[in-house]
Scaffold this motif. Structure first.
Motif, PDB file in Angstrom:
ATOM      1  N   HIS A  94      -2.317   6.472 -20.805  1.00 28.84           N
ATOM      2  CA  HIS A  94      -1.525   5.157 -20.505  1.00 28.84           C
ATOM      3  C   HIS A  94      -2.013   4.700 -19.161  1.00 28.84           C
ATOM      4  CE1 HIS A  94      -0.288   5.952 -24.457  1.00 28.84           C
ATOM      5  NE2 HIS A  94      -0.148   4.687 -24.160  1.00 28.84           N
ATOM      6  N   PRO A  95      -3.168   4.848 -18.751  1.00 30.46           N
ATOM      7  CA  PRO A  95      -3.546   4.616 -17.363  1.00 30.46           C
ATOM      8  C   PRO A  95      -2.901   3.061 -16.275  1.00 30.46           C
ATOM      9  CG  PRO A  95      -5.523   4.512 -18.421  1.00 30.46           C
ATOM     10  CD  PRO A  95      -4.024   4.631 -19.088  1.00 30.46           C
ATOM     11  N   LEU A  96      -1.956   2.270 -17.493  1.00 31.69           N
ATOM     12  CA  LEU A  96      -1.829   1.138 -16.962  1.00 31.69           C
ATOM     13  C   LEU A  96      -1.031   0.487 -17.571  1.00 31.69           C
ATOM     14  CD1 LEU A  96      -2.731  -2.109 -16.043  1.00 31.69           C
ATOM     15  CD2 LEU A  96      -2.684  -2.354 -19.134  1.00 31.69           C
ATOM     16  N   ALA A  97       0.042   0.238 -16.817  1.00 28.84           N
ATOM     17  CA  ALA A  97       1.964  -0.531 -16.829  1.00 28.84           C
ATOM     18  C   ALA A  97       2.202  -1.988 -16.497  1.00 28.84           C
ATOM     19  CB  ALA A  97       2.757   0.969 -16.601  1.00 28.84           C
ATOM     20  N   LEU A  98       3.059  -2.794 -17.273  1.00 26.99           N
ATOM     21  CA  LEU A  98       3.253  -4.090 -16.290  1.00 26.99           C
ATOM     22  C   LEU A  98       4.447  -4.218 -16.377  1.00 26.99           C
ATOM     23  CD1 LEU A  98       0.330  -5.544 -18.556  1.00 26.99           C
ATOM     24  CD2 LEU A  98      -0.048  -5.042 -16.804  1.00 26.99           C
ATOM     25  N   THR A  99       4.914  -4.851 -15.063  1.00 30.30           N
ATOM     26  CA  THR A  99       6.800  -4.997 -15.531  1.00 30.30           C
ATOM     27  C   THR A  99       6.433  -6.351 -15.401  1.00 30.30           C
ATOM     28  OG1 THR A  99       7.030  -4.744 -13.160  1.00 30.30           O
ATOM     29  CG2 THR A  99       6.887  -2.564 -14.632  1.00 30.30           C
ATOM     30  N   MET A 100       7.682  -6.955 -14.992  1.00 31.44           N
ATOM     31  CA  MET A 100       8.315  -9.075 -14.660  1.00 31.44           C
ATOM     32  C   MET A 100       9.538  -8.915 -14.146  1.00 31.44           C
ATOM     33  SD  MET A 100       8.259 -12.112 -16.893  1.00 31.44           S
ATOM     34  CE  MET A 100       9.619 -11.888 -17.618  1.00 31.44           C
ATOM     35  N   ARG A 138      -2.239   6.008  -7.342  1.00 31.54           N
ATOM     36  CA  ARG A 138      -1.885   4.704  -7.794  1.00 31.54           C
ATOM     37  C   ARG A 138      -2.732   3.635  -7.180  1.00 31.54           C
ATOM     38  NH1 ARG A 138      -1.251   8.264 -11.249  1.00 31.54           N
ATOM     39  NH2 ARG A 138       0.600   9.067 -12.415  1.00 31.54           N
ATOM     40  N   ALA A 139      -2.728   2.569  -8.259  1.00 34.00           N
ATOM     41  CA  ALA A 139      -2.686   1.166  -7.479  1.00 34.00           C
ATOM     42  C   ALA A 139      -2.285   0.397  -7.988  1.00 34.00           C
ATOM     43  CB  ALA A 139      -4.327   1.055  -8.211  1.00 34.00           C
ATOM     44  N   VAL A 140      -1.315  -0.442  -7.280  1.00 30.36           N
ATOM     45  CA  VAL A 140      -0.685  -1.786  -7.589  1.00 30.36           C
ATOM     46  C   VAL A 140      -1.355  -3.210  -6.913  1.00 30.36           C
ATOM     47  CG1 VAL A 140       1.962  -2.494  -7.576  1.00 30.36           C
ATOM     48  CG2 VAL A 140       0.899   0.297  -7.195  1.00 30.36           C
ATOM     49  N   ALA A 141      -0.694  -4.334  -8.342  1.00 31.27           N
ATOM     50  CA  ALA A 141      -0.783  -5.749  -7.680  1.00 31.27           C
ATOM     51  C   ALA A 141       0.324  -5.971  -8.234  1.00 31.27           C
ATOM     52  CB  ALA A 141      -2.377  -5.935  -8.822  1.00 31.27           C
ATOM     53  N   TYR A 142       0.471  -7.218  -7.554  1.00 32.84           N
ATOM     54  CA  TYR A 142       1.213  -7.990  -7.734  1.00 32.84           C
ATOM     55  C   TYR A 142       1.080  -9.847  -8.099  1.00 32.84           C
ATOM     56  CZ  TYR A 142       3.308  -3.953  -5.357  1.00 32.84           C
ATOM     57  OH  TYR A 142       3.725  -3.021  -5.044  1.00 32.84           O
ATOM     58  N   CYS A 143       1.746 -10.334  -9.140  1.00 29.85           N
ATOM     59  CA  CYS A 143       1.632 -12.026  -8.913  1.00 29.85           C
ATOM     60  C   CYS A 143       2.632 -13.138  -8.870  1.00 29.85           C
ATOM     61  CB  CYS A 143       0.290 -12.640 -10.431  1.00 29.85           C
ATOM     62  SG  CYS A 143       0.664 -13.994 -10.308  1.00 29.85           S
ATOM     63  N   ARG A 144       2.976 -13.706  -7.787  1.00 34.54           N
ATOM     64  CA  ARG A 144       4.202 -13.868  -7.652  1.00 34.54           C
ATOM     65  C   ARG A 144       5.196 -15.287  -8.826  1.00 34.54           C
ATOM     66  NH1 ARG A 144       7.591 -13.385  -2.070  1.00 34.54           N
ATOM     67  NH2 ARG A 144       7.179 -10.529  -1.962  1.00 34.54           N
ATOM     68  N   GLY A 190      -8.785   5.177 -11.062  1.00 36.68           N
ATOM     69  CA  GLY A 190      -9.934   5.047 -11.856  1.00 36.68           C
ATOM     70  C   GLY A 190      -9.655   3.901 -12.289  1.00 36.68           C
ATOM     71  N   HIS A 191      -8.900   3.361 -12.791  1.00 34.52           N
ATOM     72  CA  HIS A 191      -8.436   1.910 -13.770  1.00 34.52           C
ATOM     73  C   HIS A 191      -8.250   0.949 -12.398  1.00 34.52           C
ATOM     74  CE1 HIS A 191      -8.806   4.864 -16.632  1.00 34.52           C
ATOM     75  NE2 HIS A 191      -8.914   4.320 -17.668  1.00 34.52           N
ATOM     76  N   ARG A 192      -7.612   0.716 -11.241  1.00 34.89           N
ATOM     77  CA  ARG A 192      -7.814  -0.442 -10.227  1.00 34.89           C
ATOM     78  C   ARG A 192      -7.687  -1.545 -10.553  1.00 34.89           C
ATOM     79  NH1 ARG A 192     -11.633   3.583  -8.384  1.00 34.89           N
ATOM     80  NH2 ARG A 192     -12.783   2.937  -6.766  1.00 34.89           N
ATOM     81  N   HIS A 193      -9.613  -1.165 -11.152  1.00 31.04           N
ATOM     82  CA  HIS A 193     -10.367  -2.503 -11.132  1.00 31.04           C
ATOM     83  C   HIS A 193      -8.844  -3.468 -12.379  1.00 31.04           C
ATOM     84  CE1 HIS A 193     -12.116   0.161 -14.285  1.00 31.04           C
ATOM     85  NE2 HIS A 193     -11.542  -1.489 -15.097  1.00 31.04           N
ATOM     86  N   LEU A 194      -8.234  -3.196 -12.604  1.00 29.99           N
ATOM     87  CA  LEU A 194      -7.845  -3.902 -14.063  1.00 29.99           C
ATOM     88  C   LEU A 194      -6.918  -3.908 -12.933  1.00 29.99           C
ATOM     89  CD1 LEU A 194      -7.629  -1.008 -16.988  1.00 29.99           C
ATOM     90  CD2 LEU A 194      -8.676  -3.173 -16.996  1.00 29.99           C
ATOM     91  N   ALA A 195      -6.124  -3.382 -11.953  1.00 31.48           N
ATOM     92  CA  ALA A 195      -4.350  -3.982 -12.081  1.00 31.48           C
ATOM     93  C   ALA A 195      -4.468  -5.635 -10.994  1.00 31.48           C
ATOM     94  CB  ALA A 195      -4.366  -3.107 -10.997  1.00 31.48           C
ATOM     95  N   ALA A 196      -5.277  -5.904 -10.789  1.00 32.33           N
ATOM     96  CA  ALA A 196      -5.359  -7.419  -9.588  1.00 32.33           C
ATOM     97  C   ALA A 196      -5.799  -8.195 -11.127  1.00 32.33           C
ATOM     98  CB  ALA A 196      -5.715  -7.250  -8.461  1.00 32.33           C
ATOM     99  N   ARG A 197      -6.472  -8.071 -11.235  1.00 33.94           N
ATOM    100  CA  ARG A 197      -7.064  -8.807 -12.944  1.00 33.94           C
ATOM    101  C   ARG A 197      -5.542  -9.505 -13.793  1.00 33.94           C
ATOM    102  NH1 ARG A 197     -10.931 -11.715 -15.230  1.00 33.94           N
ATOM    103  NH2 ARG A 197     -11.309 -11.292 -17.070  1.00 33.94           N
ATOM    104  N   ALA A 215       1.014  -1.694  -0.346  1.00 36.07           N
ATOM    105  CA  ALA A 215      -0.001  -0.087  -0.052  1.00 36.07           C
ATOM    106  C   ALA A 215       0.751   0.727  -0.180  1.00 36.07           C
ATOM    107  CB  ALA A 215      -0.816  -0.301   1.470  1.00 36.07           C
ATOM    108  N   LEU A 216       1.676   1.337   0.723  1.00 35.16           N
ATOM    109  CA  LEU A 216       2.630   1.973   0.550  1.00 35.16           C
ATOM    110  C   LEU A 216       3.677   2.785  -0.899  1.00 35.16           C
ATOM    111  CD1 LEU A 216       4.637   4.445   2.240  1.00 35.16           C
ATOM    112  CD2 LEU A 216       5.982   2.441   2.346  1.00 35.16           C
ATOM    113  N   ALA A 217       4.046   1.874  -1.303  1.00 35.52           N
ATOM    114  CA  ALA A 217       3.943   1.624  -2.856  1.00 35.52           C
ATOM    115  C   ALA A 217       3.322   2.055  -3.654  1.00 35.52           C
ATOM    116  CB  ALA A 217       4.936  -0.017  -3.335  1.00 35.52           C
ATOM    117  N   ALA A 218       1.939   2.038  -3.591  1.00 35.11           N
ATOM    118  CA  ALA A 218       1.093   2.227  -4.295  1.00 35.11           C
ATOM    119  C   ALA A 218       1.161   4.041  -4.116  1.00 35.11           C
ATOM    120  CB  ALA A 218      -0.089   1.590  -4.231  1.00 35.11           C
TER     121      ALA A 218
END
Length: 432
Positions: free
Chosen positions: A389-395, A218-224, A411-418, A119-122
């Motif tokens: 561009h409200p979406l960016a992806l990293t690996m 900002r919203a941030v979601a992760y997948c390991r 506004g596009h936080r619903h896209l992050a985790a999905r 949450a701090l990162a976001a």
């Protein structure tokens, strides 16, 4: 992180770790700086590292930062905001020394920040590091079973590779071997880079459903993803082992398709903007912005192996590196001034007609790392967003761990985790 570039992409190819006491920014630094100074978008980027084990005291962490990072001139830079003429080119100033008390902070600082590292990162990705604030900060954050380090910086100061280099050198562990394929090569003649860069300016993408204004949060979601699963996906091609980056891009294409974000129109398609590090082997530890971007088509096929084959054929390392160096050389030769043409090309380069989504891969190129008695378990790159561009992806790859991360605006936080979860699913779908 957001590795947005000037219209042709690129950076200045230099071996200096920082400019003189008062020097104009390189074209890429200035481009990234102007995004924020003009009010277009916050350019705070970051790297979040998770550790298992006892956390260092703030005093010990500051001393380690001083001893490990004190020789980097780049970390002493602050931006001199242009005065007078609004189109004046921005400049870097070098501080005589930097104080770890200003740059290394223990949670909570300030006290209104969230308690969880994620949450701090976001929260911090949406806070501009502007005038009056240090252009980089390292946050020590407690977490269950260990702690986290969150390194944030103005993107004009440091790129994603720089952030990974700093966190790696802060830790104890094996020195990574020279990266394959990064030996110095003679620069191509300028005519060839110019032709390639101009070709890369042609419109190739189309607006997707998520493109539009970027808000301030900002919203941030992760997948390991276990490294073994990524390695298995790389073996999916009958013709040979694919690159990790090709797997990431093919999985991103599958995720966008599965979520319905690619739409039904086959042309023009979706294109990923892919940052390519242009440092040579002896420049591996060089800080700053030393990359160029290449656009890669994201195939819409329903077959994951066909998607991987298409991306892998387009992103063979030698070809990708050559295209990136061509753009870097072209941008490095640009005059340091703004004009109407530069502004127009800049607006185009930020538009969804130029690229659909940022897809950035970062690796530590190291084995197990530790800080004191704590083991580094995983880390992830956190890009800044760019206009429209409200979406960016990293690996991000480290040792046996892979973290796929999606950053969106609020506004596009619903896209992050999905989106992050779908990319992980698509990587697993590629395993033979």
């Amino acid at each position: 992180m957001n590795h947005r570039t000037p219209p042709a992409g690129g950076c200045a190819l230099t071996r200096d770790s920082g400019p003189a006491a008062d020097a104009p920014m390189t074209p890429l630094d200035a481009w990234l700086y102007r995004h924020q100074s003009s009010g277009a978008v916050c350019m705070t980027a970051g790297m979040l590292a998770w550790f298992e084990g006892p956390a260092p005291s703030p005093a010990r962490l500051r001393e380690r930062v001083r001893s490990r990072w004190g020789s980097h001139e780049r970390l002493r830079l602050t931006a001199l905001a242009p005065t007078g003429e609004p189109r004046a080119w921005p400049r870097w100033a070098t501080e005589p020394a930097w104080d770890p008390l200003r740059h290394v902070v223990a949670f909570p600082d300030p006290p209104d920040l969230p308690t969880a590292p994620e949450a701090l990162a976001a929260q911090l990705l949406g806070r501009p590091l502007g005038p009056g604030r240090p252009p980089w900060r390292l946050h020590l954050v407690p977490s269950p079973g260990g702690f986290a380090l969150l390194l944030v910086a103005h993107h004009a100061l440091l790129d994603g590779t720089s952030l990974a280099t700093l966190l790696r050198t802060l830790c104890d562990g094996p020195v990574p071997p020279p990266r394959r394929g990064t030996d110095p090569v003679p620069p191509p003649r300028m005519r060839l880079p110019l032709a390639r860069a101009l070709t890369d300016l042609l419109p190739r993408a189309r607006p997707l459903p998520f493109h539009g204004p970027v808000d301030a949060r900002r919203a941030v979601a992760y997948c390991r993803v276990p490294m073994a699963e990524l390695s298995g996906a790389r073996e999916a091609l009958p013709s040979g082992r694919a690159s990790a980056n090709a797997v990431f891009l093919a999985a991103t294409a599958g995720a966008l398709r599965a979520s319905g974000l690619l739409g039904r129109r086959p042309l023009p398609g979706a294109w990923a903007m892919v940052p390519v590090d242009v440092r040579t082997g002896d420049e591996a530890a060089l800080l700053g912005n030393h990359y160029a971007t290449v656009r890669v088509p994201l195939p819409g096929s329903a077959d994951p192996v066909r998607r991987l084959a298409a991306v892998d054929g387009f992103t063979r390392r030698a070809v990708l590196k050559q295209r990136a160096r061509a753009q870097a050389l072209l941008v490095a030769s640009r005059p340091r001034r703004y004009g109407a043409l530069t502004e127009a090309l800049g607006r185009y380069a930020d538009s969804p007609y130029y690229s659909s989504v940022l897809c950035s891969s970062v690796a530590t190129h190291a084995g197990p790392l530790a800080l004191g008695g704590a083991r580094l378990t995983a880390l992830t790159a956190l890009p800044s967003l760019s206009p429209g561009h409200p979406l960016a992806l990293t690996m991000t790859l480290h040792d046996a761990h892979v973290v796929v991360t999606a950053v969106t605006d609020h506004g596009h936080r619903h896209l992050a985790a999905r989106t992050a979860a779908l990319i992980g699913r698509e990587i697993r779908a590629l395993r033979p």
